[in-house]
Enzyme design. Structure first.
Site, PDB file in Angstrom:
ATOM      1  N   GLY A 168      -3.083   6.551  -9.097  1.00 28.42           N
ATOM      2  CA  GLY A 168      -2.284   6.153  -7.937  1.00 28.42           C
ATOM      3  C   GLY A 168      -2.982   6.502  -6.632  1.00 28.42           C
ATOM      4  N   GLY A 213      -1.744   6.092  -3.517  1.00 26.91           N
ATOM      5  CA  GLY A 213      -0.798   6.141  -2.401  1.00 26.91           C
ATOM      6  C   GLY A 213      -1.089   7.363  -1.552  1.00 26.91           C
ATOM      7  N   PHE A 214      -0.067   7.824  -0.827  1.00 26.56           N
ATOM      8  CA  PHE A 214      -0.303   8.949   0.066  1.00 26.56           C
ATOM      9  C   PHE A 214      -0.769  10.195  -0.687  1.00 26.56           C
ATOM     10  CE2 PHE A 214       0.923   7.035   3.904  1.00 26.56           C
ATOM     11  CZ  PHE A 214       2.013   6.225   3.678  1.00 26.56           C
ATOM     12  N   GLY A 215      -0.109  10.494  -1.804  1.00 28.58           N
ATOM     13  CA  GLY A 215      -0.450  11.720  -2.543  1.00 28.58           C
ATOM     14  C   GLY A 215      -1.808  11.640  -3.212  1.00 28.58           C
ATOM     15  N   VAL A 257      -2.729   1.674 -15.718  1.00 32.48           N
ATOM     16  CA  VAL A 257      -2.617   2.775 -16.685  1.00 32.48           C
ATOM     17  C   VAL A 257      -1.475   2.471 -17.643  1.00 32.48           C
ATOM     18  CG1 VAL A 257      -2.024   5.203 -16.987  1.00 32.48           C
ATOM     19  CG2 VAL A 257      -3.623   4.511 -15.181  1.00 32.48           C
ATOM     20  N   GLU A 285      15.815  -0.303   9.017  1.00 37.57           N
ATOM     21  CA  GLU A 285      14.701  -0.974   9.678  1.00 37.57           C
ATOM     22  C   GLU A 285      14.685  -2.464   9.375  1.00 37.57           C
ATOM     23  OE1 GLU A 285      11.615   2.803  10.068  1.00 37.57           O
ATOM     24  OE2 GLU A 285      11.603   1.614   8.231  1.00 37.57           O
ATOM     25  N   ASP A 343       6.531  10.831  -5.195  1.00 40.46           N
ATOM     26  CA  ASP A 343       7.824  10.326  -5.647  1.00 40.46           C
ATOM     27  C   ASP A 343       8.017  10.335  -7.158  1.00 40.46           C
ATOM     28  OD1 ASP A 343       8.439   7.715  -3.118  1.00 40.46           O
ATOM     29  OD2 ASP A 343       8.105   9.871  -2.963  1.00 40.46           O
ATOM     30  N   ALA A 396       6.354  10.453   2.632  1.00 34.28           N
ATOM     31  CA  ALA A 396       4.889  10.481   2.609  1.00 34.28           C
ATOM     32  C   ALA A 396       4.292  11.869   2.861  1.00 34.28           C
ATOM     33  CB  ALA A 396       4.348   9.475   3.620  1.00 34.28           C
TER      34      ALA A 396
END
Lengths: 420, 420
Positions: A13, A15-17, A81, A172, A302, A318
């Site tokens: 992954g 993403g942010f992490g 994966v 939003e 998450d 995030a």
């Protein structure tokens, strides 16, 4: 570890992490493999702007390879994966198995429909660029169809937009759809009046918008949405969604376009790591973010259910994922030096949500809370600063300046249009 | 005409020709309906930039409604035209029939496979944004797969790109793919060397690249392509295309990615207007661009086969379509004033093709011909000036300046990715 080989860290992954962990490992004597099923890192907080034709996909996404091009000890792979074998210490993928000495699962979350997966077809969520482009197409097409509608009833249904879930994403989206209708498209149609005839309905099961925010900001957001003519319906639960509209505990709403911002579930890979995942599929982790009984396997962001060393439940945002990624790297570094691992403590840096052109709410820590234009400016700065490439920053800033000055949105294309 | 009603002009297609006609009709006492199956006008000459991740779709497309927002006598409709009934004077569409007093068919061309439609799946053409995004995905994925290839043979096949047809589109695509490989991606991969290991093969059935250009420019283009290490194979015809590669009269080429730039056919709607369309489906028109026997029905642009009053065969290029559109308006205006219609004379304003970062060929009229950097600068200026919205101009210029300075391409996303 295999003999003299440097330890192999596999991160699933980008993403942010996952990306934070990969970048932080640049200084460690390890070999990193970062696997993602997309070729790009996505700045999810701005997906709603792509969904409402305000930004292009490429403004909020950067190719993973570019981000990591200069990092010698890290390779990026495009693959899906399919499983994790903790016994043989292998990650199974669409292009074969990968051995690991350390594994970091950072696959995030997807949208969840509380057991009603058949709703997804009528009410897409907003987690990927494909999602955003799908929603964009639906919104723009709805207006096109309304222009040609034969009956008053049909026209009203076509110009009704329902957003389910009043968290930051839902708020939003609702504000942005009103903006398109009242500013961007207002002169474009002859038979319909997008400003007075379109309606945006924001449905929330709980008693207020922005459930995780303090009451003062909830009130500020509610007021700002009210001024934008968003129809807020709290204490209302959705019981069915079809192509005709949305059934709720307070009645039926005929609507062509429904956006789902109400529930998330962890990536299914969480269940590969633990048997006792929570109801959302998040896998529990120990104080250093590793899986119980497998100190070389970590879960962050998450996909993990984290309660930190100060007993704070860590939210699915995030900064929490990034801090988790950096913490895992600190653990690996400690291992390599024979030191004790640190425990994870989450630092809450504040939350924000924007509600259209110049309105927002923001809080920093638990003390500073403000709404309105100042919050919006701060929101803009923080988001642009967080975008990962200079190019994205420049383009996003210029898109927004353009939008603000001219009310034009920059990506009003209907693409992939099979149905007419 | 229906009594006191202003004449109804229906235009099918919002490309260069249809849009030019619609805009020119602003001053006429008519009611215009412009029908297109997309919501945007597309600047086709720059599609190859979207296909090679250099520009975003929204940089080269503008919403039709925006373009016409200020024009009171014109409405835009999103619909698919399914037929034309010249007897009842109706255009049949996916949203119902539309009566006309004048009809302008401006639906352009699509790609043609000389009867081998099954090649399309393996060798997409480049006529729409969806085409461009499909090709972009294939190119970027090919490199991703090559990074993971198990055998030398497979890796070579994955890094071979074949472009069929060496007209301007094919030449531009070939040059741009070499640019991605040699500049943009050169540091991004660990196992493959995109610069030395990728190859771009440009196949042309005739004896030279850029068949419509004069010999001096053909030589210039050939030289520039050679310097970019594009493998040019003229006098070579394609006999089959499968997922393994391309079979030609000079042998088989194993290739993962094939782009079709070799043949165009007129939109099928041409055959609704005339029985004697040519082999490409283009319908013949009289001296004033109307259909024989139907003076109120016109065909312009790539869907028409036009020989002008000076016996020049009019090429399928944007300026010819625009001039055709403006001429039709002059005919309608003449009708409304009881004057004689003008005959159509095409003014050739020159041709250009670009071959990568700073190379191009250009000719103006038949006299001025030049290649190299000066041509490239002129090409850039002309194309940017021709983009229809100020916003597109600014964004495209900035994208190119960025690309030129940093070798980075701005839209390197793989989206819509189902296969992995």
């Amino acid at each position: 570890m295999a003999g003299n080989q440097p330890p192999r860290v596999v991160i699933v992954g980008a993403g942010f992490g996952g990306l934070a962990a990969a970048k932080k490992l640049a200084d460690q004597p390890v070999e990193v493999t970062l696997i993602d099923r997309n070729n790009h890192h996505l700045f999810q907080p701005l997906l709603y702007q792509v969904a409402t034709a305000g930004l292009n996909p490429s403004d909020i996404a950067a190719p993973i390879r570019s981000i990591l091009a200069k990092q010698e000890n890290c390779r990026a792979l495009l693959a899906e994966v399919t499983g994790i074998d903790k016994e043989s210490q292998q990650v199974l993928t669409s292009v074969g198995p990968f051995d690991y000495d350390y594994l970091i699962l950072a696959t995030g979350a997807t949208h969840a429909y509380f057991g009603n997966d058949h709703w997804e077809e009528h009410a897409p969520g907003l987690k990927s660029i494909e999602d955003a482009l799908d929603i964009r197409r639906r919104i723009l097409l709805a207006f096109e169809k309304a222009e040609l509608a034969e009956s008053e009833e049909e026209r009203e249904r076509l110009m009704t937009f329902v957003v389910v879930g009043a968290g930051p994403t839902g708020v939003e989206m609702a504000g942005a759809i009103r903006e398109i209708a009242t500013r961007t498209l207002k002169k474009d149609f002859h038979r319909i009046d997008t400003t007075t005839q379109s309606q945006v309905i924001l449905i929330e099961a709980g008693p207020s918008v922005l459930p995780p925010f303090p009451p003062k900001l909830q009130r500020s957001a509610t007021e700002q949405l009210f001024h934008m003519a968003v129809d807020i319906r709290t204490d209302t639960r959705v019981t069915d969604i079809t192509d005709a509209g949305v059934t709720t505990t307070m009645g039926f709403i005929p609507a062509e376009t429904v956006v789902w911002a109400a529930g998330v579930a962890a990536s299914p890979l969480g269940r590969e790591l633990a048997d006792d995942c929570d109801r959302s599929g998040r896998c529990p982790v120990t104080a250093d973010l590793s899986i119980d009984g497998h100190p070389n396997v970590f879960a962050i962001g998450d996909v993990a259910s984290v309660v930190d060393a100060e007993s704070k439940a860590v939210p699915g945002v995030a900064p929490a994922a990034e801090q988790g990624g950096e913490h895992v790297v600190a653990c690996i570094a400690a291992d390599l030096e024979g030191l004790q691992r640190p425990t994870f403590i989450y630092k809450d840096k504040g939350s924000m949500a924007t509600i259209g052109r110049s309105k927002a709410v923001a809080m920093i820590g638990n003390k500073i809370q403000f709404g309105g234009t100042a919050a919006w400016a701060l929101w803009g700065l923080v988001h642009v600063a967080s975008l990962i490439s200079f190019r994205s920053k420049v383009r996003t800033m210029s898109s927004w300046i353009w939008q603000y000055l001219t009310d034009q949105r920059n990506a009003r294309l209907i693409t992939g249009n099979d149905e007419l």
